[in-house]
Design a protein around this motif. Structure first.
Motif, PDB file in Angstrom:
ATOM      1  N   THR A  76      40.434  40.292  37.859  1.00  0.00           N
ATOM      2  CA  THR A  76      39.728  41.217  38.678  1.00  0.00           C
ATOM      3  C   THR A  76      37.941  41.016  38.614  1.00  0.00           C
ATOM      4  O   THR A  76      37.455  40.944  39.573  1.00  0.00           O
ATOM      5  N   TYR A 128      36.542  38.219  37.453  1.00  0.00           N
ATOM      6  CA  TYR A 128      36.462  36.958  38.153  1.00  0.00           C
ATOM      7  C   TYR A 128      36.370  36.975  39.860  1.00  0.00           C
ATOM      8  O   TYR A 128      35.797  36.217  40.418  1.00  0.00           O
ATOM      9  N   CYS A 129      37.216  37.630  40.312  1.00  0.00           N
ATOM     10  CA  CYS A 129      37.356  37.621  41.738  1.00  0.00           C
ATOM     11  C   CYS A 129      36.147  38.448  42.215  1.00  0.00           C
ATOM     12  O   CYS A 129      35.397  37.873  43.615  1.00  0.00           O
ATOM     13  N   SER A 189      33.350  35.800  41.872  1.00  0.00           N
ATOM     14  CA  SER A 189      33.345  34.974  42.835  1.00  0.00           C
ATOM     15  C   SER A 189      32.747  35.115  44.166  1.00  0.00           C
ATOM     16  O   SER A 189      32.069  34.614  45.037  1.00  0.00           O
ATOM     17  N   LEU A 190      33.261  36.280  44.896  1.00  0.00           N
ATOM     18  CA  LEU A 190      32.672  36.990  45.791  1.00  0.00           C
ATOM     19  C   LEU A 190      31.275  37.315  45.831  1.00  0.00           C
ATOM     20  O   LEU A 190      30.718  36.871  47.039  1.00  0.00           O
ATOM     21  N   VAL A 193      41.741  32.307  40.945  1.00  0.00           N
ATOM     22  CA  VAL A 193      40.913  33.259  41.776  1.00  0.00           C
ATOM     23  C   VAL A 193      40.822  32.971  43.061  1.00  0.00           C
ATOM     24  O   VAL A 193      41.066  33.867  44.062  1.00  0.00           O
ATOM     25  N   ARG A 220      44.062  32.925  45.094  1.00  0.00           N
ATOM     26  CA  ARG A 220      44.569  34.455  45.454  1.00  0.00           C
ATOM     27  C   ARG A 220      43.565  34.991  46.577  1.00  0.00           C
ATOM     28  O   ARG A 220      44.007  35.564  47.371  1.00  0.00           O
ATOM     29  N   LEU A 221      42.330  35.186  46.321  1.00  0.00           N
ATOM     30  CA  LEU A 221      41.379  35.580  47.473  1.00  0.00           C
ATOM     31  C   LEU A 221      41.558  34.996  48.669  1.00  0.00           C
ATOM     32  O   LEU A 221      41.584  35.529  49.795  1.00  0.00           O
ATOM     33  N   TYR A 226      40.083  37.133  51.813  1.00  0.00           N
ATOM     34  CA  TYR A 226      38.813  37.419  51.479  1.00  0.00           C
ATOM     35  C   TYR A 226      38.240  36.317  51.621  1.00  0.00           C
ATOM     36  O   TYR A 226      36.911  36.273  51.807  1.00  0.00           O
ATOM     37  N   LEU A 273      39.797  45.817  47.393  1.00  0.00           N
ATOM     38  CA  LEU A 273      39.775  44.314  46.524  1.00  0.00           C
ATOM     39  C   LEU A 273      40.498  44.773  45.158  1.00  0.00           C
ATOM     40  O   LEU A 273      41.096  44.235  45.037  1.00  0.00           O
ATOM     41  N   VAL A 297      43.876  42.962  43.850  1.00  0.00           N
ATOM     42  CA  VAL A 297      43.856  42.006  42.671  1.00  0.00           C
ATOM     43  C   VAL A 297      44.536  42.529  41.371  1.00  0.00           C
ATOM     44  O   VAL A 297      44.814  41.657  40.518  1.00  0.00           O
TER      45      VAL A 297
END
Length: 147
Positions: free
Chosen positions: A7, A9-10, A13-14, A45, A48-49, A54, A79, A83
Motif C-alpha cells: 500500500t 508503494y502504491c 508510485s501515484l 504495484v 495492480r494499480l 488508477y 485507494l 489495495v
C-alpha cells in the motif's frame, strides 16, 4: 493499524506519477530508482494499480505509466480499501476465542476502521501534493524532466 508496504508503494508510485504532466509517461525504473525500491516490487504495484484503474499502462520501448484519471478523483480512502488486503484489526476466530459471543471489541474496532476510512475519504491524491516543486527537490528531480 499499520498499512502494508505494498500500500505504501502504491501511494508513493501515484505521488510520483501525479507530478508529471498528464501526457507524460513515467517508467517503472524511474519509480524504483527515485524511491530506492526493488524494481520487481514496483512492477507488481504498477500492475495492480493498472488493473484497478488508477494507472494507464503502456508497454514497449517507449512505454510507461500515467494517471488513468485526475489526481483530484483519486480518493485516498478508496485507494487504501482497494489495495490493502486486510481491513479488520482483529480476528476472533483464529484461534477461536471463547468470549467472542459476548465481547464487543470486534464491533468497537469495526466502528474505528469505519471512522478511519471516512477521514481518508476526505482527501485526494491532489491534496497530498500541494507543491510539486517540493517533491522535485526531495526526490532530486530536474524541473525540466517533470514539467
Amino acid at each position: 493499524m499499520q498499512l502494508t508496504l505494498f500500500t505504501d508503494y502504491c501511494i508513493r508510485s501515484l505521488i510520483l506519477v501525479s507530478t508529471r504532466s498528464p501526457d507524460q509517461l513515467t517508467t517503472i525504473t524511474e519509480i524504483a530508482d527515485k524511491y530506492e525500491l526493488s524494481r520487481n516490487h514496483v512492477v507488481k504495484v504498477v500492475h495492480r494499480l493498472g488493473q484497478l484503474g488508477y494507472l494507464h499502462t503502456q508497454r514497449g520501448k517507449n512505454g510507461g505509466v500515467k494517471l488513468a484519471r485526475p489526481a483530484t478523483d483519486i480518493y485516498i480512502g478508496t485507494l487504501i480499501r482497494d489495495v490493502e488486503p486486510h481491513h479488520s484489526l482483529m480476528n476472533c476466530s483464529a484461534p477461536h476465542c471463547c468470549l467472542s459471543h459476548q465481547c464487543r471489541m470486534k464491533s468497537i474496532l469495526s466502528k474505528a476502521i469505519h471512522l478511519f476510512y471516512n477521514e481518508l475519504d476526505r482527501y485526494t491524491l491532489a491534496d497530498i501534493i500541494k507543491e510539486p516543486e517540493e517533491v522535485y527537490e526531495i526526490l532530486n528531480i530536474d524541473d525540466e524532466y517533470f514539467s
